[in-house]
Scaffold this active site. Structure first.
Site, PDB file in Angstrom:
ATOM      1  N   CYS A 163       0.704   0.272  27.028  1.00 38.81           N
ATOM      2  CA  CYS A 163      -0.190   1.317  26.536  1.00 38.81           C
ATOM      3  C   CYS A 163       0.598   2.603  26.348  1.00 38.81           C
ATOM      4  O   CYS A 163       1.756   2.702  26.775  1.00 38.81           O
ATOM      5  CB  CYS A 163      -1.388   1.537  27.465  1.00 38.81           C
ATOM      6  SG  CYS A 163      -0.998   2.445  28.962  1.00 38.81           S
ATOM      7  N   ASP A 543      -3.931   5.947 -14.365  1.00 40.83           N
ATOM      8  CA  ASP A 543      -3.174   6.301 -15.552  1.00 40.83           C
ATOM      9  C   ASP A 543      -3.243   5.100 -16.502  1.00 40.83           C
ATOM     10  O   ASP A 543      -3.240   3.952 -16.048  1.00 40.83           O
ATOM     11  CB  ASP A 543      -1.723   6.609 -15.184  1.00 40.83           C
ATOM     12  CG  ASP A 543      -0.860   6.860 -16.396  1.00 40.83           C
ATOM     13  OD1 ASP A 543      -1.247   7.690 -17.229  1.00 40.83           O
ATOM     14  OD2 ASP A 543       0.194   6.209 -16.519  1.00 40.83           O
TER      15      ASP A 543
END
Length: 845
Positions: A163, A543
């Site tokens: 952790c 585009d």
């Protein structure tokens, strides 16, 4: 006998030796040292750009040698790559100018200028001085400065962290060492970057004190002692498990003497708890409270109040949970590390008539690779001989092999399916597209997403608050109502619940899993921030050219006026063959495919903005737009309506004729990609409601392409700044907007959008560097996968956070009625962490 060096007569002379590792001041002269050369000393002067003989070495800058880790190198050795910072560039064309200027220098093997990072990278064939490079740069109007090299920053793999608090403990402990300047430990990647003067063994030893395994990052396989350590841990777990099982079975039938039972419990605690106890000691010493501290305190507290079984069970469950977490996290991290094994470690190099096998690190730019059918391509390069199909799935995620021939680019890690290939190397092993993907994804893993940053801040407050409450519960109630043992036990339970392991681990594991999945499928996402943004996208602007369309114009129709098709196309080929315009190239390719030969032409001329002309067999011919022929007073009215019809279909019309007549027209179109319509449909299915097209084309062409692509909204006749306005308009309408473009021409719009997505990253370094995310293949197929993956990642992160908080809340509520035992508290913590990890690992598939 030493040779004198050239340059200023006042220049300070220095004798050179073979050992370049030190600099000695003596009698007003400097001993400049060389790494290579003859035993004979050579005389060199202060000017690094001057040499007396071909054997003499240039001096190099040691102005900061006394400072240790940083120094500037002013001479590049043969094959060595140095990096410089360029000042004064204001557009990508500046970078191109610098590249061209430096390419003209002798001995330059490779030169690369990155406009976005303002960095210059040089590789020379022979020794090259900084002054020569600086002279060229200054002539072009820019300023150059060598980048400082931090030679003592090393990267280590850390094993055993389960952790984020483990990473914090390691950082705090190493920061107490005087030899360490800086240290950064990233839990998500399991890596530690540390700037230190001490030996590697000392760093490894200090990390081992905390109970973790550190190893200097290398490409070597795990050492035997790592395997032995893992086997040792497994053996301890088996022995302690056996002891607890035997105790449980025996106690069910006979009553063991309490001292003997406690002795066996103590053996279990010592065997399994040695590592967390040791880690806890050094964590406290470095003023850090992590899960090892909390669990150790709980286990020892249980022993103090005589709950030996509880203490042994706490330690055993904690060790079991930690082992399972480590195994799961290692599997997640390997989703990226496995990419490193995609490219082979060795390559066959053509050397004259022979083939030599070399490690890829020793292969130079320009070498010729020999790749047989079925083999992996070891380095990026260009095919110089042979044809084959290449499986590019490791790079682009494309499932279908791509046909490759001479002059086509290939990438390291891809598979040569059929024919033998000769490939000229274009990139060193550390610069290949695969290496850049790995580097960018690892960088992305190290960046915290907004959700992860929030959870970390919450955990930093939550843990000490609950820790203090636990101490108060242990001390205050017994002072007033007695029953010290009962309240001490409740305090121990609170200590276990104070560990926010499942909560802290909930986000980074999900992000690493998602980024690994995306990379394996040909999508680069530059970090958790952009992963979260992608999951919130509900509008995408595309585009047109090169994104929705192929970006390669092709001849769609030929209309004849006063000539045969063969005559018209032959004239067109002759006129356009010298032009570099994409439309001219489309016409040339079309005519050549038909097998029609050009005619003999002279006096070629470009008419700016209108077309071209040439003299063929004494007659002047023209190819161009309608304005060109109107200026020549050639009637095109009878063909004007036909040309307008083609224009409305998105075609570009080229008129062909002489100074007296129109011979015909050729229509050229940029066709929709085969995957475009399917991709847009899939995007709608995954919940992207607004799809828009941005183009600089006229209204008629934009409308036709939009209809063909089945896009309901388009913005036409846009300049780059207009595309930015279009993105802002969509944002003002309340959409979270992604922009998809080529990463160069659409840079302003990509930067303005909430998420910039570049296409074709496998072919352009700029796209990989600039955009927030990159589709490695030159098509849109992976875009729906990226959006869907991001949304699933957000969903799993939310599930993990809520699950972690609910488990903690339930455990807290069960403490005071006395329904929660200490081992249940440990089980709730480690069990929740394992469930959270397994839930996040679903994103790998």
């Amino acid at each position: 006998m030493a040779d004198a060096c050239c340059g200023s007569e006042a220049a300070e002379k220095a004798s050179c030796c073979n050992d370049r590792s030190r600099l000695i001041e003596s009698s007003g002269s400097k001993d400049c040292c060389r790494s290579k050369g003859t035993a004979k000393a050579e005389m060199c002067c202060n000017d690094p750009g001057t040499m007396a003989t071909k054997d003499a070495s240039s001096c190099f800058d040691q102005t900061r040698a006394e400072n240790g880790p940083t120094q500037s190198r002013l001479v590049t050795e043969a094959g060595e790559r140095l990096t410089y910072h360029i000042y004064g560039m204001d557009c990508p064309s500046c970078a191109m100018s610098i590249e061209k200027g430096l390419s003209q220098l002798e001995n330059i093997e490779a030169v690369k200028v990155n406009y976005n990072t303002a960095k210059l990278q040089l590789v020379s064939k022979d020794r090259l001085s900084f002054e020569r490079v600086e002279h060229v740069i200054q002539k072009l109007g820019y300023r150059i400065e060598p980048l400082k090299q931090h030679t003592n920053v090393r990267t280590y793999d850390i094993e055993g962290m389960d952790c984020g608090s483990c990473a914090t403990s390691i950082e705090k402990h190493l920061q107490t060492l005087p030899s360490v300047r800086s240290v950064s430990v990233n839990f998500s990647t399991g890596k530690m970057k540390i700037d230190h003067e001490s030996h590697v063994e000392e760093v490894i030893s200090e990390v081992a004190k905390l109970g973790y395994k550190a190893s200097l990052l290398s490409k070597m396989s795990p050492r035997k002692d790592e395997t032995l350590a893992k086997n040792s841990a497994a053996t301890k777990m088996l022995i302690s498990t056996g002891i607890l099982i035997i105790l449980g079975l025996v106690s069910a039938y006979i009553s063991l003497p309490k001292p003997l039972a406690n002795l066996l419990y103590a053996a279990t605690i010592i065997m399994v708890g040695y590592k967390p106890f040791k880690s806890a000691y050094f964590a406290i010493k470095s003023r850090s409270i992590d899960m090892n501290v909390l669990m150790s305190a709980a286990a020892l507290g249980a022993v103090i109040i005589g709950q030996w079984l509880e203490g042994a069970t706490v330690v055993w469950l904690f060790a079991l949970g930690t082992a399972l977490q480590n195994r799961s996290i290692a599997h997640t991290r390997n989703s990226i590390r496995n990419l490193m094994t995609v490219a082979p470690a060795e390559a066959w190099i053509k050397a004259g008539s022979q083939m030599i096998k070399k490690p890829v690190e020793e292969v130079s730019i320009g070498d010729i690779l020999i790749v047989k059918p079925g083999e992996k391509i070891p380095l990026d390069g260009v095919i110089v001989q042979g044809e084959s199909s290449v499986n590019q799935a490791p790079i682009t995620g494309e499932s279908i092999p791509v046909d490759k021939g001479i002059h086509d680019h290939v990438f390291a890690g891809t598979v040569n399916e059929s024919g033998a290939l000769d490939i000229q190397v274009t990139k060193l092993v550390e610069d290949t597209t695969l290496a850049r993907i790995i580097h960018l994804v690892e960088e992305a893993q190290e960046q915290k997403a907004p959700t992860q940053a929030f959870v970390d801040r919450f955990a930093r407050v939550y843990t000490p608050v609950v820790f203090i409450i636990a101490l108060c519960v242990m001390v205050l109630p017994p002072l007033f109502i007695g029953n010290w043992g009962n309240w001490f036990y409740k305090g121990l339970e609170l200590l276990v619940i104070a560990c926010p392991c499942a909560l802290v681990i909930s986000t980074p594991v999900a992000i690493v899993s998602a980024l690994g999945n995306a990379a394996k499928n040909g999508v680069l996402i530059k970090g958790g921030t952009f992963l979260e943004k992608a999951g919130a996208i509900n509008a995408i602007a595309f585009d047109k050219t090169g994104t929705l369309t192929a970006g390669e114009p092709k001849v769609s129709e030929v209309k004849l006026a006063e000539a045969s098709e063969i005559e018209l196309l032959s004239i067109a080929l002759t006129l356009e063959t010298r032009s570099t315009h994409p439309i001219a190239k489309a016409i040339v390719d079309f005519v050549k495919d038909k097998g029609i030969a050009p005619q003999s032409g002279t006096l070629f001329k470009t008419i700016v903005g209108k077309g071209v002309q040439a003299t063929i067999n004494g007659q002047v011919y023209y190819a161009g737009n309608r304005r060109l022929f109107e200026d020549l007073d050639i009637p095109v009215n009878d063909r004007y309506a036909e040309a307008q019809g083609l224009k409305q279909k998105g075609r570009t019309v080229v008129f062909i004729g002489t100074g007296h007549k129109l011979m015909g027209i050729i229509a050229v179109a940029d066709t929709i990609r085969p995957t475009t319509i399917k991709t847009l449909s899939q995007l709608r299915q995954v919940g992207v409601g607004q799809l828009a097209m941005l183009t600089g084309d006229n209204e008629e062409t934009a409308q036709f392409i939009a209809q063909e692509a089945q896009i309901s909204r388009y913005f036409a006749e846009l300049l780059p700044e207009d595309k930015v306005k279009a993105i802002k308009q969509l944002q003002h309408e309340g959409y979270n907007v992604a922009m998809v473009g080529d990463g160069i021409n659409d840079a302003p719009a990509l930067a303005t959008a909430d998420l910039g997505i570049a296409m074709g990253g496998a072919g352009t370094d700029t796209a990989m560097e600039t955009a927030d995310s990159v589709l490695m293949a030159d098509n849109l197929e992976k875009l729906p996968h990226m959006i869907q993956l991001s949304r699933k990642a957000l969903s799993i992160i939310k599930q993990n956070i809520w699950f972690s908080l609910i488990i903690k809340a339930i455990a807290l509520m069960l403490i005071f009625p006395g329904w929660l035992t200490l081992w249940l508290a440990v089980l709730s913590d480690t069990g929740a962490a394992i469930i959270v990890i397994l839930n996040a690992m679903r994103l790998l598939k």
